[in-house]
Write an enzyme that holds these catalytic residues in place. Structure first.
Site, PDB file in Angstrom:
ATOM      1  NE  ARG A   2       4.014   1.132  -1.272  1.00 22.40           N
ATOM      2  CZ  ARG A   2       5.105   0.613  -0.855  1.00 22.40           C
ATOM      3  NH1 ARG A   2       6.123   1.093  -1.511  1.00 22.40           N
ATOM      4  NH2 ARG A   2       5.224  -0.550  -0.459  1.00 22.40           N
ATOM      5  CE  LYS A  38       7.847  -0.134 -10.270  1.00 22.21           C
ATOM      6  NZ  LYS A  38       7.954  -0.958 -11.456  1.00 22.21           N
ATOM      7  CB  CYS A  72      -0.844   0.137   1.243  1.00 25.81           C
ATOM      8  SG  CYS A  72      -1.694  -1.382   1.217  1.00 25.81           S
ATOM      9  CD  GLU A  78      10.531  -9.225 -17.813  1.00 25.69           C
ATOM     10  OE1 GLU A  78      10.402 -10.088 -17.298  1.00 25.69           O
ATOM     11  OE2 GLU A  78      10.257  -8.086 -17.731  1.00 25.69           O
ATOM     12  CD1 TRP A 123      -2.331  -4.501  -5.042  1.00 27.50           C
ATOM     13  CD2 TRP A 123      -1.852  -5.831  -3.199  1.00 27.50           C
ATOM     14  NE1 TRP A 123      -2.211  -5.883  -5.574  1.00 27.50           N
ATOM     15  CE2 TRP A 123      -1.829  -6.960  -4.326  1.00 27.50           C
ATOM     16  CE3 TRP A 123      -1.687  -6.665  -1.854  1.00 27.50           C
ATOM     17  CZ2 TRP A 123      -1.605  -8.023  -4.464  1.00 27.50           C
ATOM     18  CZ3 TRP A 123      -1.147  -7.901  -2.019  1.00 27.50           C
ATOM     19  CH2 TRP A 123      -1.136  -8.712  -3.335  1.00 27.50           C
ATOM     20  CG  ASN A 150       2.827  -1.112   3.068  1.00 26.53           C
ATOM     21  OD1 ASN A 150       2.424  -2.199   2.513  1.00 26.53           O
ATOM     22  ND2 ASN A 150       4.274  -0.655   2.732  1.00 26.53           N
ATOM     23  N   GLY A 151       1.420  -3.536   4.977  1.00 33.24           N
ATOM     24  CA  GLY A 151       1.821  -4.979   5.223  1.00 33.24           C
ATOM     25  C   GLY A 151       0.755  -5.592   5.904  1.00 33.24           C
ATOM     26  CD  GLU A 194       3.804  -7.425 -15.493  1.00 32.11           C
ATOM     27  OE1 GLU A 194       3.651  -7.165 -14.353  1.00 32.11           O
ATOM     28  OE2 GLU A 194       5.075  -7.355 -15.963  1.00 32.11           O
ATOM     29  CG  HIS A 211      10.151 -32.609 -23.536  1.00 31.80           C
ATOM     30  ND1 HIS A 211      10.645 -33.828 -23.775  1.00 31.80           N
ATOM     31  CD2 HIS A 211      11.402 -31.879 -24.273  1.00 31.80           C
ATOM     32  CE1 HIS A 211      11.699 -34.183 -24.566  1.00 31.80           C
ATOM     33  NE2 HIS A 211      12.436 -33.108 -24.532  1.00 31.80           N
ATOM     34  CE  LYS A 213       6.952  -6.495 -17.838  1.00 31.58           C
ATOM     35  NZ  LYS A 213       8.140  -6.630 -16.845  1.00 31.58           N
TER      36      LYS A 213
HETATM   37  C1  F6R Z   1       6.686  -7.331 -13.499  1.00 24.98           C
HETATM   38  C2  F6R Z   1       7.230  -6.867 -12.156  1.00 24.98           C
HETATM   39  C3  F6R Z   1       7.481  -7.883 -11.055  1.00 24.98           C
HETATM   40  C4  F6R Z   1       8.533  -7.416 -10.098  1.00 24.98           C
HETATM   41  C5  F6R Z   1       8.677  -8.228  -8.925  1.00 24.98           C
HETATM   42  C6  F6R Z   1       9.740  -8.030  -8.024  1.00 24.98           C
HETATM   43  O1  F6R Z   1       6.686  -6.539 -14.258  1.00 24.98           O
HETATM   44  O2  F6R Z   1       7.529  -5.695 -12.133  1.00 24.98           O
HETATM   45  O3  F6R Z   1       7.441  -8.970 -11.443  1.00 24.98           O
HETATM   46  O4  F6R Z   1       9.625  -7.598 -10.889  1.00 24.98           O
HETATM   47  O5  F6R Z   1       7.287  -7.846  -7.995  1.00 24.98           O
HETATM   48  O6  F6R Z   1       9.765  -6.526  -7.630  1.00 24.98           O
HETATM   49  P1  F6R Z   1      11.105  -5.903  -6.817  1.00 24.98           P
HETATM   50  O7  F6R Z   1      12.180  -5.942  -8.192  1.00 24.98           O
HETATM   51  O8  F6R Z   1      10.580  -4.509  -6.407  1.00 24.98           O
HETATM   52  O9  F6R Z   1      11.656  -6.765  -5.976  1.00 24.98           O
END
Ligand code: F6R
Length: 609
Positions: free
Chosen positions: A27, A604, A2, A482, A74, A100-101, A489, A505, A486
């Site tokens: 966030r 984030k 959050c 990756e 969140w 937060n948490g 998500e 496989h 992308k």
């Molecule tokens: C995907 C993305 C997440 C972060 C993951 C780790 O686009 O951004 O998968 O990479 O949540 O976050 P950090 O790097 O802040 O530990």
């Protein structure tokens, strides 16, 4: 996860708090709320994005006062409703709490508080904190003591900001695992979960240490531990420029951050190559200790984990040390063989991802040297690790990681080369050669970004696909993972990344007429094998989009579409090949009407396990 922001100063708190929340909405965006001490407690909160809260404020009127706090949520405990939005109040409406948490023992606390006559109105874990503080304030002490006493009863990882009508000139913040920073302004003081939320008022910040409590007033901040002993943490000056945390003419943060990749890579490399030598003084450890290392672990989550997978190839190749790249949330729940002869790289953009933080803590407890690779100065990970290498990407606001992925890879190449340098597994001229290649990455990434129009046309064509597969071999495999992450998500299209050799496989069963397959097929030692894998999927009806090396004509005969990227040594190639995949995800998502900066269900910085 959050977002938290608080303000105490001479000005109206609400606009400052809202501006902070705007910068923090990445966030979490399930709900938002504010509390302003305006003689009473003016609280307004709404489910949904910040816009919903702003509309409610327009309707109900703005609470006025110069002490205020705000929250973007969140959701963890309780659905994203008005009632579950923060701030939460005690029975009498005298105490407000944002959080937060997770409070892990909230259920037993709730039962006890209700038995004692408290009336809890939400489903959140947060609300019990407001009632606990209410209880502790009955003893007549200051708010800080009441918060300390309440925190003693809490289990979990969290940060809190609390205000009370009894002390209308102050906010009290406390950090237990989740991030909290103080911004020291000119006659005003701010509190926030992240640095960007205070940058519009100050660049002088104090990141709170574990178990630290802060009382924030207009005149400044007083730091103590949970026993009330005074502390004197040093402020840091953040050199992020405010403009970099804003859109600067772009439609979205993500698109801006894709374009910022060349500069971010340059900034990450600058000052670290002195002549032909690599100088990484920030690692803080001794070179002797690095010479003793017999095994390397890379722990990280999501995109950062993919960067760790890429690093595995580079570290093994350049240092001949065995490397395990592991998803942080799994790492400490098995029994990894750690010790003083192991090195753990903990990679995290935010430096606050609890899974990564806990994995790093576990590794340290077991005697492993821990090096943090993070974008966030003063983050928990940076402060707890033995050494830290910063990715100088600047603030990344789009929830999907782009420029931080590129710089995480680059930073880990630097760690790998540094290991090779101190351990003598590469000749200085070989290291210098790789450094020269690294120096060329920004220009190559720029050329990859120039594929934008071509990628947009492909996105137009495949925007309605139900499933998309991404395949690659060697470093093309983590790049494929990756690319798939992308796309899924951002656009909510089902996407999977696979090692191309593994298709036969099982996953090849997913291929039917028209399924798009993005194939990382740049020139490298596994290129001929990739061509075979492309033919296998084509034979079953797939539409292949190949990411290939400039000048390559062979793959064009097999694929339906080719995106040409500049030739790059294969260990570094993911930095370049992921760019068109980022753009593809961006355009498909935009065309499907998705919010690329704030995809559903995501946040984030993930500070809950
Ligand atoms: C995907 C993305 C997440 C972060 C993951 C780790 O686009 O951004 O998968 O990479 O949540 O976050 P950090 O790097 O802040 O530990």
């Amino acid at each position: 996860m959050c977002g938290i922001v608080g303000y105490v100063g001479p000005d109206e708190a609400l606009p400052i708090v809202l501006e902070g929340l705007r910068r923090l909405e990445y966030r979490g965006y399930d709900s938002a709320g504010v509390a302003v001490l305006d003689g009473g407690l003016g609280v307004v909160k709404r489910a949904g994005k910040l816009g919903e809260l702003e509309a409610a404020l327009d309707e109900e009127g703005n609470p006025t006062g110069s002490v205020g706090m705000g929250h973007t949520r969140w959701a963890t405990h309780g659905a994203p409703t008005d009632r579950n939005a923060h701030p939460h109040l005690d029975c009498g409406g005298h105490v407000a709490v944002i959080h937060n948490g997770i409070i892990e023992n909230h259920q037993s606390l709730r039962v006890r508080l209700e038995k004692e006559g408290h009336s809890l109105v939400s489903e959140t874990d947060t609300e019990c904190v407001a009632h606990l503080v209410e209880e502790k304030l009955r003893d007549g002490g200051p708010l800080a003591d009441a918060v300390r006493a309440a925190v003693r009863e809490l289990e979990g990882a969290f940060s809190l900001v609390v205000c009370s009508l009894d002390e209308p000139d102050a906010l009290v913040g406390v950090k237990v695992s989740s991030p909290l920073i103080v911004g020291l302004g000119d006659g005003e003081t701010l509190l926030a979960s992240d640095i960007p939320a205070v940058l519009h008022r100050t660049t002088t910040v104090v990141p709170l240490d574990e178990g630290m409590l802060v009382e924030v007033r207009a005149a400044g901040a007083t730091f103590t531990d949970l026993d009330g002993m005074p502390l004197d943490p040093a402020p840091i000056t953040v050199d992020w420029d405010v403009a970099r945390a804003q859109k600067g003419g772009y439609e979205t943060f993500m698109r801006k951050e894709i374009d910022e990749q060349p500069a971010a890579i340059r900034d990450t490399l600058v000052g670290r190559m002195v002549g032909e030598r690599l100088v990484l003084d920030e690692l803080r450890g001794s070179d002797d200790a690095l010479r003793e290392v017999t095994k390397v672990f890379v722990v990280a989550c999501g995109t950062a984990f993919h960067s760790g997978l890429v690093a595995k190839y580079a570290i093994e190749h350049w240092t001949r040390l065995p490397v395990e790249a592991e998803i942080a949330s799994e790492f400490r729940y098995r029994d990894p063989v750690l010790g003083p002869d192991t090195l753990t790289l903990a990679v995290s953009q935010s430096g606050e991802t609890i899974d990564t933080l806990e994995a790093a803590r576990h590794a340290r407890r077991q005697g492993s040297q821990v090096i943090a690779v993070t974008n966030t100065v003063g983050s928990s990970l940076a402060r707890e690790a033995d050494g830290v290498l910063y990715t100088h990407a600047g603030p990344e606001i789009g929830v999907a990681a782009t420029k931080t992925f590129a710089t995480q890879m680059v930073s880990q190449y630097l760690v790998a080369l540094y290991l090779a340098q101190v351990r003598g597994t590469k000749f200085p001229e070989e290291i210098a050669e790789v450094l020269t290649e690294l120096d060329q990455l920004p220009a190559k990434v720029e050329r990859a970004i120039a594929l934008d129009d071509q990628v947009r046309a492909l996105a137009e064509r495949y925007r309605d696909a139900r499933d998309v597969l991404f395949i690659g071999r060697h470093t093309g495999y983590p790049a494929a993972l990756e690319g798939a992450l992308k796309l899924k998500e951002l656009s909510y299209v089902h996407a999977e990344g696979h090692p191309a050799g593994e298709l036969k496989h099982g996953p090849i069963a997913l291929i039917e007429d028209g399924v798009p397959v993005v194939a990382v097929a740049t020139r490298c030692h596994v290129y001929p094998k990739m061509l075979s894998n492309i033919q296998e999927v084509r034979a079953r009806g797939a539409r292949v989009i190949a990411v290939a090396t400039e000048g390559d004509t062979e793959v064009g005969a097999l694929a339906d579409h080719v995106l040409h990227v500049p030739a790059t040594p294969e260990l570094m190639s993911p930095v370049v090949v992921t760019v068109p995949m980022q753009l593809l995800a961006y355009h498909v998502a935009t065309m499907r009407g998705c919010d690329v900066d704030q995809p559903r269900n995501l946040a984030k910085s993930v500070t809950v396990e």
